[in-house]
Design a protein around this motif. Sequence first.
Motif, PDB file in Angstrom:
ATOM      1  N   TRP A 274       0.856  -1.195   0.000  1.00 37.17           N
ATOM      2  CA  TRP A 274       0.000   0.000   0.000  1.00 37.17           C
ATOM      3  C   TRP A 274       0.896   1.250   0.000  1.00 37.17           C
ATOM      4  CZ3 TRP A 274      -1.401  -4.342   2.864  1.00 37.17           C
ATOM      5  CH2 TRP A 274      -2.650  -4.902   2.556  1.00 37.17           C
TER       6      TRP A 274
ATOM      7  N   ARG B 177       2.644   4.916  -0.561  1.00 39.86           N
ATOM      8  CA  ARG B 177       2.181   6.301  -0.639  1.00 39.86           C
ATOM      9  C   ARG B 177       2.637   6.909  -1.956  1.00 39.86           C
ATOM     10  NH1 ARG B 177       3.437   9.414   4.815  1.00 39.86           N
ATOM     11  NH2 ARG B 177       1.698  10.661   4.083  1.00 39.86           N
ATOM     12  N   SER B 178       2.019   7.988  -2.364  1.00 40.34           N
ATOM     13  CA  SER B 178       2.330   8.638  -3.632  1.00 40.34           C
ATOM     14  C   SER B 178       3.805   9.034  -3.690  1.00 40.34           C
ATOM     15  CB  SER B 178       1.459   9.889  -3.797  1.00 40.34           C
ATOM     16  OG  SER B 178       1.769  10.567  -4.987  1.00 40.34           O
TER      17      SER B 178
ATOM     18  N   GLU C  99       6.410   7.019  -3.759  1.00 33.15           N
ATOM     19  CA  GLU C  99       7.329   6.023  -3.225  1.00 33.15           C
ATOM     20  C   GLU C  99       7.652   4.983  -4.291  1.00 33.15           C
ATOM     21  OE1 GLU C  99       6.209   6.033   1.530  1.00 33.15           O
ATOM     22  OE2 GLU C  99       5.226   4.596   0.194  1.00 33.15           O
TER      23      GLU C  99
ATOM     24  N   LEU D  21      -4.127   2.387   7.499  1.00 28.33           N
ATOM     25  CA  LEU D  21      -4.409   3.028   6.220  1.00 28.33           C
ATOM     26  C   LEU D  21      -4.960   4.439   6.363  1.00 28.33           C
ATOM     27  CD1 LEU D  21      -6.079   0.036   4.347  1.00 28.33           C
ATOM     28  CD2 LEU D  21      -3.834   1.027   3.852  1.00 28.33           C
ATOM     29  N   GLU D  22      -4.563   5.285   5.414  1.00 27.42           N
ATOM     30  CA  GLU D  22      -5.146   6.616   5.275  1.00 27.42           C
ATOM     31  C   GLU D  22      -6.417   6.528   4.428  1.00 27.42           C
ATOM     32  OE1 GLU D  22      -2.103   8.583   3.160  1.00 27.42           O
ATOM     33  OE2 GLU D  22      -0.802   8.890   4.900  1.00 27.42           O
TER      34      GLU D  22
ATOM     35  N   HIS E 197      -3.475   4.563   1.322  1.00 29.31           N
ATOM     36  CA  HIS E 197      -2.046   4.328   1.493  1.00 29.31           C
ATOM     37  C   HIS E 197      -1.755   3.904   2.928  1.00 29.31           C
ATOM     38  CE1 HIS E 197      -1.895   6.324  -2.298  1.00 29.31           C
ATOM     39  NE2 HIS E 197      -2.162   7.518  -1.813  1.00 29.31           N
TER      40      HIS E 197
ATOM     41  N   ARG F 172       0.090   4.479   6.050  1.00 27.08           N
ATOM     42  CA  ARG F 172       0.925   5.442   6.760  1.00 27.08           C
ATOM     43  C   ARG F 172       1.904   4.691   7.671  1.00 27.08           C
ATOM     44  NH1 ARG F 172       0.251  10.731   8.763  1.00 27.08           N
ATOM     45  NH2 ARG F 172      -0.938  11.090   6.851  1.00 27.08           N
TER      46      ARG F 172
ATOM     47  N   GLU G 198      -7.661  12.764   7.204  1.00 28.93           N
ATOM     48  CA  GLU G 198      -6.891  11.669   6.621  1.00 28.93           C
ATOM     49  C   GLU G 198      -7.479  10.292   6.936  1.00 28.93           C
ATOM     50  OE1 GLU G 198      -2.371  13.439   6.751  1.00 28.93           O
ATOM     51  OE2 GLU G 198      -3.206  12.574   8.588  1.00 28.93           O
TER      52      GLU G 198
END
Length: 267
Positions: free
Chosen positions: A149, A151-152, A154, A212-213, A217, A219, A259
């Motif tokens: 999962w 994050r943007s 990565e 999860l956010e 994603h 966190r 979030e």
Amino acid sequence: MTTEAGIVRPPAGAQAVRRALDVLHCFHDNGPDLSASDLARRLGLATSTAHRLARTLLGAGFLEQDARTARYRLGPAMTELGRLAYHQRGLHLATPELADLAERTGATADLALRSGPHVVIVAGGPVTPKVGLRRPLHSTALGKVLLAWPRSGEDGPRALSASLPAPAAVADRFFVEPPALAVELARVRETGYALGDGESGHGVRTVAVPVLERAGHARFALAVRAAPESITDARLGWYLAQARECARALEVLLLAPTERRDPGERG
């Protein structure tokens, strides 16, 4: 840097900052104190350059030096910044939940986040030089959750795999080829958890789930780890349920309201 007169001067500007940060990163393995020559070997620098960098960091409090051995360790400024970051991220709020999870399951509970190509344990169970704070992402259940999962921005498994060789002692336990790792991460996403059998240490079984956010994603990653005799296949579902319950609580404690996922999205 060498001048026309042949005088060696410390590197300037961004290069000097990068080198100073590289010196601090040498202490990530939670190992013994390091000498200037140790730092030089790790960084591929002249010993004189490593010595100057270490002395500069010493003067700023980022390193401290053993008066008897002249070796360096992380200094009080790093401790202060670490504690500030710990509280700014709200990680102190996670401690009671992790302690409760450990008490209910009889396992060790860990909370981790991603730092580049590594997973870093930031709260939970005891950390020793043998276990360490920091491991390659592909080598633990916690890391596989963070890869599954991402994050943007990565890196994904294919970009990471070239720089993440598996430790030789247990290489057969790791997914180091992009196709195999991609299949494993697809399984993790489908089932909602990662299972580790011996990656983080012989005789240890780990179950990890995402925190999860709203955007989907991870966190953080949350894990419980214990002996295989405790986390058996028959009891895996129970441990997984306990970990997921704790992860839902941490979503509320560690994420801002904007979030957090809607209650109906939490499985």
